[in-house]
Scaffold this active site. Structure first.
Site: not given
Ligand SMILES: NC(=O)c1ccc[n+]([C@@H]2O[C@H](COP(=O)([O-])OP(=O)(O)OC[C@H]3O[C@@H](n4cnc5c(N)ncnc54)[C@H](O)[C@@H]3O)[C@@H](O)[C@H]2O)c1
Length: 256
Positions: A38, A53, A76, A141, A145
């Site tokens: 992360d 990254d 993820n 977004y 996706k």
């Molecule tokens: N929360 C929802 O409702 C939901 C629904 C569908 C899909 N998602 C997907 O699930 C995944 C996780 O989302 P979440 O809700 O846990 O969000 P979150 O913001 O809690 O976690 C995302 C993590 O990704 C990390 N990140 C961002 N850019 C980065 C990079 N360039 N390199 C490495 N790490 C990086 C962030 O630091 C963070 O820790 C994402 O792909 C999101 O699109 C989330």
């Protein structure tokens, strides 16, 4: 708990928060040695971390080299910015596509290179219900996706012969820092959850368990697949809940 990961090593990108952290916990609970990649890696009991990254091939390659042989990779990491089409700047677009689509491409590419010589591995990509549906004000977004499913379908074909499975989870509305704004607004939840047969949002652990399942040997004949984790949202286009026989209490719909 989903799956027996004893003796296995796992990498979770974006594992410092939300769904990634929940998946990392499930994998660790199953006995995996878990590495979180992360931008910032906080102390997480029983897990190790490397700052990486996902938009940067060098950074990812270095992190994978530090981890060593890997059995499970969860691609993820993701970001989202809400903006209408005309308000979406090129910078917003490039950032979103960079993390969510290019980041998955690079992670899967580096993971495949690490797994191919060992002729085994499981990759799980966090896609979304937005891979299919055009939720308003999320053009970048939604495009990112939709794109990751193209990666999953194509790469499953390429890596199957090497014993590597590639699947996606498609979460619906899940309570994480990314969605904290929506989850703190009962009026938003009430309308959104009308469409969800289970009447509520999902918890990160409920997606973490699905990711762990797809990563585990329990899913040994599953590749190129997408698993919706959405409380039935995608199955219920006509909506489920209304005031006639139900009420919205706290953060979920209930039958009266
Ligand atoms: N929360 C929802 O409702 C939901 C629904 C569908 C899909 N998602 C997907 O699930 C995944 C996780 O989302 P979440 O809700 O846990 O969000 P979150 O913001 O809690 O976690 C995302 C993590 O990704 C990390 N990140 C961002 N850019 C980065 C990079 N360039 N390199 C490495 N790490 C990086 C962030 O630091 C963070 O820790 C994402 O792909 C999101 O699109 C989330």
């Amino acid at each position: 708990m989903s799956g027996d990961f004893r003796g296995k090593r796992a990498i979770v990108t974006g594992g410092a928060s939300g769904i990634g952290l929940a998946a990392a916990r499930e994998l660790a609970r199953g006995g995996a040695e878990v590495w979180i990649l992360d931008l910032e890696v906080p102390e997480a009991p029983g897990m190790r971390g490397v700052v990486a990254d996902v938009t940067d091939h060098e950074s990812l390659s270095r992190a994978f080299a530090e981890v060593g042989d890997v059995d499970v990779v969860v691609a993820n990491a993701g970001v989202a910015k809400v903006a209408g089409l005309e308000a979406t700047t090129l910078e917003d677009w490039e950032r979103t596509i960079g993390v969510n689509l290019t980041g998955v491409f690079l992670t899967v590419q580096v993971a495949a290179a690490a797994m191919k010589p060992r002729r085994r591995g499981a990759i799980v990509v966090t896609a979304s219900t937005n891979s299919y549906d055009g939720e308003p004000n999320l053009t970048a977004y939604n495009a990112s996706k939709a794109g990751v499913l193209g990666i999953v379908h194509t790469v499953a074909g390429e890596l199957g012969p090497y014993g590597i499975r590639v699947n996606a989870v498609c979460p619906g509305m899940i309570r994480t820092p990314l969605t904290a704004g929506s989850f703190s607004d009962a009026a938003v939840l009430k309308e959104y959850f009308r469409q969800i047969p289970l009447g509520r949002g999902g918890e990160a652990q409920e997606v973490g368990r699905a990711i762990a399942f797809l990563a585990s040997d329990d899913a040994s004949y599953i590749t190129g697949a997408t698993l919706l984790v959405d409380g039935g949202q995608m199955a219920s286009k006509f909506g489920t809940w209304g005031e006639a026989g139900a009420e919205f209490v706290g953060d979920q719909w209930r039958m009266k």
